[in-house]
Design a protein around this motif. Structure first.
Motif, PDB file in Angstrom:
ATOM      1  N   ASP A   1     -18.662  -3.241 -13.416  1.00 40.55           N
ATOM      2  CA  ASP A   1     -17.611  -4.206 -13.348  1.00 40.55           C
ATOM      3  C   ASP A   1     -17.280  -4.934 -14.348  1.00 40.55           C
ATOM      4  O   ASP A   1     -16.373  -5.763 -14.563  1.00 40.55           O
ATOM      5  CB  ASP A   1     -17.654  -4.942 -12.027  1.00 40.55           C
ATOM      6  CG  ASP A   1     -17.348  -4.186 -10.785  1.00 40.55           C
ATOM      7  OD1 ASP A   1     -17.016  -2.905 -11.110  1.00 40.55           O
ATOM      8  OD2 ASP A   1     -17.789  -4.482  -9.601  1.00 40.55           O
TER       9      ASP A   1
ATOM     10  N   PRO B   1      -4.059   2.959  -6.143  1.00 35.09           N
ATOM     11  CA  PRO B   1      -4.891   2.986  -7.062  1.00 35.09           C
ATOM     12  C   PRO B   1      -4.948   4.515  -7.607  1.00 35.09           C
ATOM     13  O   PRO B   1      -4.793   5.462  -6.829  1.00 35.09           O
ATOM     14  CB  PRO B   1      -6.174   2.621  -6.775  1.00 35.09           C
ATOM     15  CG  PRO B   1      -5.860   1.747  -5.543  1.00 35.09           C
ATOM     16  CD  PRO B   1      -4.672   2.085  -4.901  1.00 35.09           C
TER      17      PRO B   1
ATOM     18  N   SER C   1       0.809  -1.158   0.038  1.00 32.90           N
ATOM     19  CA  SER C   1      -0.155   0.129   0.039  1.00 32.90           C
ATOM     20  C   SER C   1       0.863   1.254   0.057  1.00 32.90           C
ATOM     21  O   SER C   1       0.234   2.312   0.018  1.00 32.90           O
ATOM     22  CB  SER C   1      -0.904  -0.038   1.115  1.00 32.90           C
ATOM     23  OG  SER C   1      -0.136  -0.022   2.486  1.00 32.90           O
TER      24      SER C   1
ATOM     25  N   LYS D   1     -21.111   0.955  -3.630  1.00 33.38           N
ATOM     26  CA  LYS D   1     -20.298   1.029  -4.829  1.00 33.38           C
ATOM     27  C   LYS D   1     -21.175   0.713  -6.262  1.00 33.38           C
ATOM     28  O   LYS D   1     -22.141  -0.086  -6.183  1.00 33.38           O
ATOM     29  CB  LYS D   1     -19.396   0.127  -4.274  1.00 33.38           C
ATOM     30  CG  LYS D   1     -18.128   0.125  -5.654  1.00 33.38           C
ATOM     31  CD  LYS D   1     -17.409  -0.953  -5.131  1.00 33.38           C
ATOM     32  CE  LYS D   1     -16.556  -1.342  -6.567  1.00 33.38           C
ATOM     33  NZ  LYS D   1     -15.766  -2.232  -6.653  1.00 33.38           N
TER      34      LYS D   1
ATOM     35  N   ASP E   1     -12.066   0.456 -11.518  1.00 38.12           N
ATOM     36  CA  ASP E   1     -13.600   0.739 -11.031  1.00 38.12           C
ATOM     37  C   ASP E   1     -13.977   2.109 -11.758  1.00 38.12           C
ATOM     38  O   ASP E   1     -13.393   3.073 -11.813  1.00 38.12           O
ATOM     39  CB  ASP E   1     -13.597   1.154  -9.479  1.00 38.12           C
ATOM     40  CG  ASP E   1     -13.527  -0.215  -8.623  1.00 38.12           C
ATOM     41  OD1 ASP E   1     -13.559  -1.292  -9.314  1.00 38.12           O
ATOM     42  OD2 ASP E   1     -13.493   0.063  -7.326  1.00 38.12           O
TER      43      ASP E   1
ATOM     44  N   GLU F   1     -14.751   6.071   0.770  1.00 36.61           N
ATOM     45  CA  GLU F   1     -14.693   4.962   0.746  1.00 36.61           C
ATOM     46  C   GLU F   1     -13.245   4.332   0.068  1.00 36.61           C
ATOM     47  O   GLU F   1     -12.603   5.272  -0.809  1.00 36.61           O
ATOM     48  CB  GLU F   1     -15.698   4.072  -0.108  1.00 36.61           C
ATOM     49  CG  GLU F   1     -17.144   4.353   0.251  1.00 36.61           C
ATOM     50  CD  GLU F   1     -17.200   3.578   1.460  1.00 36.61           C
ATOM     51  OE1 GLU F   1     -17.262   2.457   1.715  1.00 36.61           O
ATOM     52  OE2 GLU F   1     -17.484   4.568   2.630  1.00 36.61           O
ATOM     53  N   ASP F   2     -12.739   3.369   0.725  1.00 37.36           N
ATOM     54  CA  ASP F   2     -11.286   2.952   0.108  1.00 37.36           C
ATOM     55  C   ASP F   2     -11.588   2.568  -1.586  1.00 37.36           C
ATOM     56  O   ASP F   2     -12.542   1.701  -1.669  1.00 37.36           O
ATOM     57  CB  ASP F   2     -10.737   1.931   0.868  1.00 37.36           C
ATOM     58  CG  ASP F   2     -10.002   2.182   1.896  1.00 37.36           C
ATOM     59  OD1 ASP F   2      -9.712   3.375   2.090  1.00 37.36           O
ATOM     60  OD2 ASP F   2      -9.759   1.317   2.692  1.00 37.36           O
ATOM     61  N   LEU F   3     -10.625   3.063  -2.304  1.00 37.65           N
ATOM     62  CA  LEU F   3     -10.815   2.538  -3.711  1.00 37.65           C
ATOM     63  C   LEU F   3      -9.920   1.265  -3.844  1.00 37.65           C
ATOM     64  O   LEU F   3      -8.656   1.305  -3.555  1.00 37.65           O
ATOM     65  CB  LEU F   3     -10.236   3.654  -4.506  1.00 37.65           C
ATOM     66  CG  LEU F   3     -10.278   3.366  -6.107  1.00 37.65           C
ATOM     67  CD1 LEU F   3     -11.623   3.228  -6.937  1.00 37.65           C
ATOM     68  CD2 LEU F   3      -9.521   4.492  -6.795  1.00 37.65           C
ATOM     69  N   GLU F   4     -10.475   0.294  -4.282  1.00 39.38           N
ATOM     70  CA  GLU F   4      -9.695  -1.045  -4.377  1.00 39.38           C
ATOM     71  C   GLU F   4      -9.009  -1.136  -5.646  1.00 39.38           C
ATOM     72  O   GLU F   4      -7.997  -1.734  -5.789  1.00 39.38           O
ATOM     73  CB  GLU F   4     -10.790  -2.300  -3.949  1.00 39.38           C
ATOM     74  CG  GLU F   4     -11.019  -2.431  -2.493  1.00 39.38           C
ATOM     75  CD  GLU F   4     -12.271  -3.089  -2.385  1.00 39.38           C
ATOM     76  OE1 GLU F   4     -12.407  -4.269  -3.110  1.00 39.38           O
ATOM     77  OE2 GLU F   4     -13.119  -2.865  -1.423  1.00 39.38           O
ATOM     78  N   ASP F   5      -9.717  -0.867  -6.743  1.00 34.88           N
ATOM     79  CA  ASP F   5      -9.211  -1.017  -7.863  1.00 34.88           C
ATOM     80  C   ASP F   5      -9.307   0.162  -8.888  1.00 34.88           C
ATOM     81  O   ASP F   5     -10.562   0.664  -8.939  1.00 34.88           O
ATOM     82  CB  ASP F   5      -9.916  -2.261  -8.646  1.00 34.88           C
ATOM     83  CG  ASP F   5      -9.359  -2.822  -9.826  1.00 34.88           C
ATOM     84  OD1 ASP F   5      -8.471  -1.990 -10.600  1.00 34.88           O
ATOM     85  OD2 ASP F   5      -9.752  -3.636 -10.195  1.00 34.88           O
ATOM     86  N   GLU F   6      -8.183   0.608  -9.371  1.00 37.67           N
ATOM     87  CA  GLU F   6      -8.222   1.909 -10.089  1.00 37.67           C
ATOM     88  C   GLU F   6      -9.178   1.985 -11.490  1.00 37.67           C
ATOM     89  O   GLU F   6      -9.224   2.835 -12.207  1.00 37.67           O
ATOM     90  CB  GLU F   6      -6.831   2.239 -10.391  1.00 37.67           C
ATOM     91  CG  GLU F   6      -6.052   1.322 -11.282  1.00 37.67           C
ATOM     92  CD  GLU F   6      -4.538   1.655 -11.463  1.00 37.67           C
ATOM     93  OE1 GLU F   6      -4.002   2.290 -10.357  1.00 37.67           O
ATOM     94  OE2 GLU F   6      -3.867   1.661 -12.655  1.00 37.67           O
TER      95      GLU F   6
ATOM     96  N   GLY G   1     -18.119   5.986  -3.460  1.00 38.74           N
ATOM     97  CA  GLY G   1     -17.841   4.703  -4.351  1.00 38.74           C
ATOM     98  C   GLY G   1     -18.886   4.800  -5.367  1.00 38.74           C
ATOM     99  O   GLY G   1     -18.870   3.658  -6.322  1.00 38.74           O
TER     100      GLY G   1
END
Lengths: 580, 580
Positions: free
Chosen positions: B2, A13, A8, A63, A181, A174-179, A88
């Motif tokens: 997605d 992302p 991290s 999301k 998205d 919100e945490d962005l997990e995947d750019e 999200g």
């Protein structure tokens, strides 16, 4: 080498959300937004975004939910560019020039969960929502009252400022997990009748933003005038870009000469984007509408290549113009016409012709080429051989929302096909020679001739119809309809135009209806639009089409173009839609 | 949302290789490289890179192989920044100031497969290779003769130009599958321990390059003087960056005043990077070495904060200086001191002190913070509270090559720990207070050696100064200043100490001033404080400084530092927690 893992600290992302957080830290006390008497700093704008994102979560937005908005360039729309993805969710900024039917189609197709409506658009939105009844779950409606001069107009129980007020300024998003998205969903007016929903990823938005502030060389402390609607490719990414540079957003509700000149003069605007038609507004301003321009104003423009004479006049006023080319699918401009110092010595008309070219690719586009559509071979760089403009790179859209067929058609053999025809000059600069045939660019707004045709075709008196571009002194191009009647004398131009105004967004309404006995066709029966375009050049716009526009006051208000008496469509629109 | 998949049209791995290919297309006839009488265009440079990459493949170089190079800033080293990764390999540009032993260590640790050696470094390289015998498989050695004035010097059978000659100009390079793949391996100069191999990914290199040309606002058509070695973090990414902007690289073999002034004047240099020590070279140039500077020259500098006096002198000469902070692990500069227009109105010394700060994060760094090392809590933005500078973002290294322990130590709790100590000012600008190893902890108080140095530097008789900790029976450590005088015999220790007592908090006043002819430096020009610390251990505190100590007992309570008899404690400083 391969054993060094992502963590991290070294793999974060890519997202434009970085820009607003950073701006709140490093440009905390700089002015972020000016709107009427309203002023915000970057710290405040960030906190407002945090609050709004928090409130959206409280309203069960999760999301990938779509949050639609119908608003002019007010602070709320700017803030939503950050707040919605912070929650999200996916921002869907709707073209305010569309009619209720189109808006309803978009709300339905996007499955909008929340629908923000600027107070001025309450009648239009209400109509759209009415059309939605029974077809689709109603979105939660939230009105945006004017923050500068509250009006009290409401639609439903919720108002934008309430959400800000009840939000949590400390909410980190919100945490962005995947750019990869989704961050935004922008509907094209399209070359076919159905609008297509173009989906951007956080990665694509980040990279496009980076490239564009670079390609345009927008420095820190830019003062950016919102003469381009934010709903056009998210303001060609400058919604995010102004935050990246810690610049100042000058928001205006209408692009009148008066309002633009005042903003430029008072706030020392340094940058603005617009369609070439805005040049006319600025050039034709009455003396009392003008103000002295004390700053160098950089304009990024697209769409129809600005004529040399127009460029010269604009430069004389103190505007420095850069020409761009792009599409919604490419997250706005994909090419910019970078100026070369050696051109400074050329005669002005030669300079203008160089400047009118579409230019060179932005940095994050990994490839731009012009290819023979059949062989997919690259054309020589001779400025003559035409081919289809194709693009590749991480600033290209993810695809069309819920439209696998169109997505597959757009992406072929590793390229995104623009449908536009161009050449490459020996110096590597690209020039568009023809747009994909069916798009009419009128005042920066794309009009799908297919869409206009399909509506006209439903008229009971019409047997056949073909719509092409005709030249227009102000708008560059206007739609012109060639009609074959079922029975001669069955209808009139006036009647058909009235029908059009009832059944399509006003900017799409043809400026001319020409009755013909038959449409010209080639051997295989295909309509020869090229012949019709030549015919259209010889036609004159009927008096009754323009006078008719001076009727409906309500329409004018809905369109926010009080200065355009006869042209309800968007003067400020850019190219950016499907074809910049 | 997605379900929209990545494809080769909309998801292209980020890599600086995009920049050179694009440059060859859109800046094809612009000058890419100037070196002596040699000139290349971007088209030629790209073709030379394709040829070299092809030849490397022919020599069995494959993915992740390390290609080392020992060369000054000549065109070959520039080309290798593209050609080596085009072949799928990893570039290892070695610091030319290292000794043979260090170079052998690097060749061994990196498992270099190929070793390019500039003709001037043949003796040094031969020595290093000799040390390698029996320890490691010998790399394939390829000499780089001078392209401007060939010398005929050889080492082994192969010469660089041969590889170019036999290469294929149409070779497109290996496909990059993953942007996380390694592109470069840079060994830290290691003032403390074993050199560590910092690995960059294509993604990190791309993003850092984009951010830096943005942070520095380097426009298209920049003329970039190579006064910073390319082996320093790949020229702080400007090897790739100049290609991104279609600028011109002015390569020089030596950073003599003569060569720099001539280049700046003849080629109208617009940008250069360098350590502050280069300022001295420029300022102390003899009249016959100087040339008139006709362009505005932007300098990006890092390392020790440039003292205000030096900044002013440089600006008077026509140089516009921007200060940056970074480290090899962050792919060069991570913070740049963005100028703010409102500072234009301040007095020059105030401007200089603002400019000497390290500034704000570059755009692709997602987070920069200063944290209490123990609690990992962020320090307040008060410009006073010190903490460790921590970074996070995609421009941070992949990790240390074959060194899991060091990698794990560097990445902690989601952050990269710089080991440097800083503060954040209320305006969000960060300022370094010390490299952690340079913090002098005296009687529980942190003393920033940088701060003491910057004050001493303003003394008119002082040319250079370095302050380190010396052991002190009572305080643990005390500051000791090593001073190079402008003219020997110009001043005395007593005079300097009197000056110090007048100009800094008393606890910061060095207990000893030692005059030296020159300061010890490592290969990269970094002052070897470790050597000075050893020297300091052998010194005795002068009578006149120590006698001053036994004064006021009353100070004790006021300062809350009972052990500080004579040193009014600086309330800005936090009490040391071992070393922050």
């Amino acid at each position: 080498m391969d054993r060094l893992a992502k963590c991290s600290a070294n793999y974060v992302p890519l997202t434009p959300l970085t820009f607003i957080k950073r701006a709140s830290m490093v440009y905390s006390n700089r002015t972020s937004i000016i709107y009427g008497e309203v002023r915000f700093t970057w710290r405040q704008t960030y906190e407002r975004c945090c609050r709004l994102a928090y409130s959206l979560r409280s309203l069960n937005v999760v999301k990938n939910d779509v949050v639609s908005v119908l608003a002019p360039n007010v602070p709320a729309l700017y803030e939503m560019h950050f707040a919605v993805p912070m929650a999200g969710a996916v921002l869907n900024a709707i073209n305010t020039r569309l009619d209720a039917k189109n808006i309803a189609t978009i709300l339905c197709h996007s499955e909008a969960k929340v629908f923000f409506v600027d107070y001025e658009y309450v009648p239009l939105a209400s109509e759209a929502l009415r059309l939605l009844v029974g077809k689709h779950a109603m979105p939660l409606v939230i009105v945006i009252d004017d923050i500068n001069k509250p009006t009290g107009v409401r639609l439903g129980n919720l108002e934008y400022q309430q959400l800000i007020h009840h939000g949590n300024p400390e909410y980190p998003g919100e945490d962005l997990e995947d750019e990869w998205d989704a961050i935004a969903l922008n509907y094209t007016s399209g070359t076919t009748s159905e609008p297509k929903g173009v989906v951007y990823s956080h990665r694509g938005a980040f990279l496009s933003t980076m490239s564009l502030i670079q390609g345009w060389e927008m420095g820190t402390e830019a003062v950016y005038l919102w003469s381009l609607p934010m709903f056009h490719c998210n303001g060609w990414t400058f919604t995010w870009g102004v935050a990246a540079r810690g610049g100042t957003n000058v928001c205006i509700r209408n692009t009148t000469a008066d309002e633009m000149y005042k903003s430029i003069s008072i706030h020392k605007v340094t940058h603005m984007c617009c369609a070439p038609v805005v040049f006319n507004i600025l050039l034709e301003a009455k003396p009392h509408e003008r103000c002295r321009i004390n700053s160098k104003v950089n304009i990024l423009t697209g769409g129809a290549p600005p004529p040399a004479a127009l460029l010269e006049k604009m430069e004389d006023l103190g505007f420095h113009i850069m020409h761009a080319y792009g599409l919604t699918e490419a997250t706005g401009p994909a090419l910019v016409c970078e100026w070369q110092t050696k051109w400074n010595e050329l005669p002005r008309d030669h300079q203008a012709s160089l400047k009118a070219r579409q230019g060179v690719s932005i940095l994050t586009l990994s490839d731009v080429d012009v290819k023979n559509k059949v062989t997919m071979e690259s054309v020589p760089h001779d400025g003559k051989t035409m081919g289809e403009i194709v693009l590749r790179g991480s600033s290209i859209m993810k695809g069309y929302f819920k439209n696998e067929k169109a997505t597959a058609e757009a992406f072929q053999k590793g390229w995104f096909l623009t449908g536009d025809v161009g050449v490459i000059h020996p110096d590597g600069y690209l020039e568009i020679k023809d747009r994909s045939k069916d798009v009419i660019i009128s005042g920066g707004e794309n009009i799908s001739s297919v869409e206009v045709e399909s509506i006209l075709f439903k008229h009971p008196a019409i047997l056949e119809v073909a719509v092409v571009a005709m030249p227009h002194s102000r708008w560059g191009e206007s739609p012109c309809a060639f009609v074959v009647m079922k029975k001669p004398g069955n209808t009139t131009e006036t009647e058909i135009l009235a029908y059009c105004r009832k059944n399509m967004s006003k900017f799409m309404v043809p400026k001319k209806v020409e009755f013909v006995e038959m449409l010209p066709r080639n051997g295989t029966g295909k309509i020869l639009k090229v012949v019709l375009r030549e015919m259209a050049k010889t036609l004159h716009i009927s008096e009754n089409t323009s006078t008719n526009y001076k009727t409906s006051e309500t329409q004018i208000n809905l369109d926010h173009t009080p200065y355009y008496e006869d042209e309800p469509h968007n003067q400020e629109k850019v190219l950016a839609m499907s074809r910049l």
